[in-house]
Write an enzyme that holds these catalytic residues in place. Structure first.
Site, PDB file in Angstrom:
ATOM      1  N   GLN A   1       1.679   0.742  -0.531  1.00  0.00           N
ATOM      2  CA  GLN A   1       2.098   2.033   0.024  1.00  0.00           C
ATOM      3  C   GLN A   1       3.166   1.830   1.096  1.00  0.00           C
ATOM      4  OE1 GLN A   1      -1.031   4.636   1.408  1.00  0.00           O
ATOM      5  NE2 GLN A   1       0.417   6.271   1.829  1.00  0.00           N
ATOM      6  N   PHE A   2       4.419   1.764   0.662  1.00  0.00           N
ATOM      7  CA  PHE A   2       5.528   1.531   1.580  1.00  0.00           C
ATOM      8  C   PHE A   2       5.658   2.630   2.631  1.00  0.00           C
ATOM      9  CE2 PHE A   2       7.498   4.326  -1.452  1.00  0.00           C
ATOM     10  CZ  PHE A   2       8.469   5.014  -0.731  1.00  0.00           C
ATOM     11  N   THR A   3       5.141   3.816   2.359  1.00  0.00           N
ATOM     12  CA  THR A   3       5.288   4.934   3.294  1.00  0.00           C
ATOM     13  C   THR A   3       4.567   4.693   4.616  1.00  0.00           C
ATOM     14  OG1 THR A   3       3.417   6.123   2.322  1.00  0.00           O
ATOM     15  CG2 THR A   3       5.609   6.606   1.433  1.00  0.00           C
TER      16      THR A   3
END
Length: 191
Positions: free
Chosen positions: A110-112
């Site tokens: 989850q890069f966010t």
């Protein structure tokens, strides 16, 4: 930190510049980040197809930053496995980790998590590593968790896919953790 009015104008300006520099540099110095959720169950679905599911254990959302290394990946894998999130059989609080309870782990990229929301209303994702290098380090993270625990107890989502993540949070217990440069993280935690 506040600037005292008795400071001369050049000293006040200098202090403001240092504060601004620290505020700019600090987020980029911090490394890989994860959100841990103690769960009764969790699953990942992609394109209406179940990819992975677990029973009692930990759901790990993980993000890789541009300066991350294999050492950071290893440190975070150890922290995930050692984090004591469950009570023991005699009522002791926060005494057992996922290995102690023979729980399962579901890792989801989850890069966010590394987004900056300081300016405007659109998130800025420059704090996250992109592309193939991010995929390699994320996969290494999953592999390290599997190697340090039991491979069949560690599941994964699909990197860069639009995933539906379902979970039944236990508690709820949700923790944020990250790794940083050696010594730097300790100094940040002291302040």
């Amino acid at each position: 930190m506040t600037i005292r009015s008795e400071l001369s104008s050049p000293a006040a300006w200098y202090l403001q510049q240092v504060q601004s520099l620290v505020a700019t540099i600090l987020p980029s110095v911090l490394k890989m980040k994860a959100i841990l959720q103690r769960v009764l169950s969790a699953s990942v679905t992609v394109d209406k197809q179940l990819i992975s599911s677990i029973g009692q254990g930990i759901l790990v959302f993980a993000a890789v930053a541009p300066e991350d290394t294999e050492k950071d990946v290893d440190q975070l894998a150890v922290k995930v496995l050692k984090m004591r999130l469950w009570d023991d059989g005699s009522g002791g609080r926060w005494k057992q980790n996922v290995q102690d309870i023979n729980g399962e782990i579901l890792c989801v990229s989850q890069f966010t998590l590394l987004a900056s929301t300081k300016k405007g209303s659109k998130p800025d994702f420059h704090g996250a590593m992109g592309g193939e290098q991010a995929k390699e380090l994320y996969q290494l993270f999953v592999t390290k968790v599997q190697q340090k625990y039991q491979a069949d107890r560690v599941k994964d989502g699909v990197f860069q896919a639009m995933m539906e993540v379902a979970l039944v949070n236990d508690g709820p217990v949700t923790l944020e953790m990250s790794v940083g440069p050696s010594g730097f993280q300790k100094e940040v935690e002291k302040s």
